[in-house]
Design a protein around this motif. Structure first.
Motif, short mmCIF file in Angstrom:
data_model
loop_
_atom_site.label_atom_id
_atom_site.label_comp_id
_atom_site.label_asym_id
_atom_site.label_seq_id
_atom_site.Cartn_x
_atom_site.Cartn_y
_atom_site.Cartn_z
N GLN A 182 -16.02 1.92 -6.45
CA GLN A 182 -14.79 1.41 -5.83
C GLN A 182 -14.63 -0.11 -6.02
O GLN A 182 -14.30 -0.84 -5.08
CB GLN A 182 -14.78 1.75 -4.34
N LEU A 187 -11.12 -1.47 -5.01
CA LEU A 187 -10.96 -1.72 -3.58
C LEU A 187 -11.67 -3.01 -3.18
O LEU A 187 -11.14 -3.80 -2.39
CB LEU A 187 -11.52 -0.55 -2.76
N ASN A 201 -19.14 7.30 -7.49
CA ASN A 201 -18.09 8.21 -7.06
C ASN A 201 -18.61 9.65 -7.18
O ASN A 201 -19.04 10.08 -8.25
CB ASN A 201 -16.86 8.02 -7.95
N GLY A 207 -9.66 5.84 -14.41
CA GLY A 207 -9.23 5.68 -13.03
C GLY A 207 -7.77 5.32 -12.85
O GLY A 207 -7.32 5.12 -11.72
N ASP A 266 -7.64 6.70 -7.53
CA ASP A 266 -8.03 6.23 -6.20
C ASP A 266 -6.76 5.93 -5.40
O ASP A 266 -5.66 6.28 -5.83
CB ASP A 266 -8.95 5.01 -6.28
N GLU A 267 -6.90 5.27 -4.26
CA GLU A 267 -5.75 5.01 -3.40
C GLU A 267 -4.72 4.09 -4.05
O GLU A 267 -3.56 4.06 -3.63
CB GLU A 267 -6.22 4.40 -2.08
N GLU A 303 -9.27 14.52 -7.71
CA GLU A 303 -9.21 13.62 -6.55
C GLU A 303 -10.34 13.86 -5.57
O GLU A 303 -10.61 13.02 -4.71
CB GLU A 303 -7.86 13.78 -5.85
#
Length: 245
Positions: free
Chosen positions: A34, A37, A109, A188, A208-209, A224
């Motif tokens: 991540q 993020l 992940n 990604g 991802d988000e 996902e």
């Protein structure tokens, strides 16, 4: 096709641990961990000191696939900020990402881990592509343990262009002595997926988000959750034990 046939021939004549003719190429910052993020949180924390807040949608629009020194001017302009972009601010953002990658918080992940476990069991080459310093990325992969001792790492300086580009994917494939059609990319974002597809590779999207809303048309699968798919079944289709290429 000659290179692919040679790879299959090698697979048939090697002893107890035959090397698969297929390879999985993984986008480190975009899919494996991540880091996106972590970069958003570092950026938001630094700009908060200047009374600026960065919505996630604005970060997704301006900051993915570019280094801070490249995206900061456009981002600050979109925020109507009085603060000017600076080399110091860009370095602090990059430092925040490096700190994350060097920490115990940088877990693999689960979606990617599930696929890589099957890939290693099948003796596929596994390559990690990163824009981070090689020493930092190597230490991270080393902490994953297990079969990741066989994982290969490729570090490239993104520079001022979007990353990863098609030519970078092709360089990795060449280094592995694999043709594009023998490579499966774990990407990604729609950008990295499209550059992999334009390089002639197969592609599995791991959004991802920040990228879940993007268009992943053309990819072989969009994953996902680790509960959404059977890794063995998926790789049976994309990298069968008895190669069809």
């Amino acid at each position: 096709m000659a290179a692919e046939a040679e790879a299959v021939k090698q697979n048939e004549t090697t002893d107890e641990a035959p090397r698969s003719p297929y390879a999985i190429l993984v986008e480190l910052e975009g899919a494996a961990v991540q880091a996106r993020l972590a970069e958003y949180e570092a950026l938001r924390s630094l700009l908060r000191d200047h009374k600026l807040d960065v919505p996630k949608q604005l970060f997704a629009r301006h900051c993915i696939h570019a280094s801070p020194s490249v995206y900061l001017p456009a981002l600050l302009d979109a925020l109507d900020a009085k603060k000017q972009a600076s080399d110091e601010l860009a370095k602090e953002i990059k430092s925040g990402v490096t700190m994350y990658l060097s920490s115990a918080e940088a877990h693999l992940n689960p979606v990617v881990g599930k696929l890589l476990t099957v890939a290693h069991d099948r003796h596929m080459d596994v390559a990690i592509l990163t824009g981070e310093k090689e020493s930092v990325a190597q230490a991270l992969v080393g902490r994953w343990g297990g079969n990741h001792a066989r994982t290969k790492l490729f570090a490239y300086e993104p520079g001022s262009k979007p990353f990863p580009r098609a030519d970078v994917w092709l360089k990795v494939a060449k280094s592995l002595s694999r043709t594009p059609r023998q490579c499966i990319v774990l990407a990604g974002s729609s950008f990295s997926a499209k550059t992999a597809l334009s390089a002639g590779m197969r592609c599995i999207a791991v959004p991802d988000e920040f990228t879940a809303f993007q268009d992943f048309s053309g990819t072989d699968a969009v994953l996902e959750s680790q509960d959404d798919f059977d890794a063995v079944e998926l790789l049976d289709l994309m990298a069968p034990l008895k190669p069809f290429i």
